[in-house]
Design an enzyme around this catalytic site. Structure first.
Site, PDB file in Angstrom:
ATOM      1  N   TYR A 147       0.876  -1.234   0.069  1.00  0.00           N
ATOM      2  CA  TYR A 147       0.000   0.299   0.011  1.00  0.00           C
ATOM      3  C   TYR A 147       0.633   1.054  -0.498  1.00  0.00           C
ATOM      4  CZ  TYR A 147      -3.537   3.903   1.439  1.00  0.00           C
ATOM      5  OH  TYR A 147      -3.816   5.169   1.557  1.00  0.00           O
ATOM      6  N   LYS A 151       1.562   4.004  -3.235  1.00  0.00           N
ATOM      7  CA  LYS A 151       1.581   6.174  -2.316  1.00  0.00           C
ATOM      8  C   LYS A 151       2.398   6.547  -3.394  1.00  0.00           C
ATOM      9  CE  LYS A 151      -3.354   5.110  -2.031  1.00  0.00           C
ATOM     10  NZ  LYS A 151      -3.971   5.684  -2.856  1.00  0.00           N
TER      11      LYS A 151
END
Length: 257
Positions: A147, A151
């Site tokens: 994750y 990002k």
């Protein structure tokens, strides 16, 4: 009347964005893989909201959705790449398919959206792209490795396109919230959420995005906008702190209680 197209808009942050912009007089595109829930939100908001199906991993669906929305709205002024997923826990204990799905949605979804939307944005009288990055893109996060990395990729896409698309008069900006009170963080298995808590709401993020859209464009307009006091402190400190300090701080915040 300006319009806004939002991916992953059926619930959570996306729904909050749709609701806020609708209240401010925008034509709102609520597009999501969960089309039934998207349609319910559009019906709840009113006649200036339109719902549709969109799996951000499929470029052809982006093209179809954007064509459909522009025909209805007249032009597309704002693209919000909001759709995203999160898997937490030890890297090696997370199924490889989950890691790959994270990148497919969080990164490829943004690439697909920006690429497919550009012809529509170039036709608009005013155009802006807002990407959902994260405080996890400040320093790589344990138990959130894929994750966090996804990002970082969104951050890089935003920075590059914000410069590249100056020639079209299109700003590409992002917002970087810490943990937000949505279904995505429920039962999250990471020490950082235990130590830092969840204090931001979806409405907080929506308000920041609205401010990003409304802000007058200038050379001083920031490409990145941290959401919330904690994120702002972390983001600003990371720019002046030596790498080992950032690493130690991240280790401390990620330590499980």
């Amino acid at each position: 009347m300006h319009s806004i197209f939002i991916s992953g808009a059926a619930q959570g942050i996306g729904a909050a964005i749709a609701t806020l912009f609708y209240q401010h007089g925008y034509k709102v595109g609520i597009y999501d893989i969960n089309v039934v829930q998207a349609q319910k939100l559009a019906q709840h908001l009113g006649t200036n909201a339109k719902a549709g199906l969109l799996d951000v991993c499929h470029y052809e669906q982006w093209q179809q959705a954007l064509n459909e929305f522009q025909a209805w709205a007249g032009e597309i002024n704002i693209l919000v790449n909001n759709a995203g997923i999160l898997y937490s826990g030890a890297f090696e204990q997370t199924d490889i398919a989950a890691h790959q799905r994270t990148f497919n949605i969080n990164v490829n979804g943004v690439v697909n959206g920006c690429h497919a939307a550009l012809p529509f944005l170039r036709q608009a009288s005013f155009a802006r792209v807002i990407n959902l990055s994260s405080a996890s893109a400040i320093y790589g996060q344990p138990d959130l490795v894929s994750y966090s990395a996804s990002k970082f990729a969104v951050r890089g896409i935003t920075e590059g396109l914000d410069i590249e698309w100056q020639k079209y008069g299109i700003r590409v900006l992002d917002v970087m919230p810490l943990f937000v009170q949505t279904a995505m963080v429920k039962e999250m298995d990471a020490g950082s959420i235990q130590n830092m808590g969840v204090h931001l709401t979806a409405e907080d993020v929506a308000q920041t995005i609205y401010a990003r859209v409304q802000a007058k464009d200038s050379m001083f307009t920031k490409t990145h906008e941290p959401v919330g006091l904690k994120t702002k402190i972390m983001f600003n400190l990371s720019k002046v702190s030596p790498q080992f300090v950032n690493r130690i701080s991240t280790m401390f915040l990620a330590t499980r209680k």
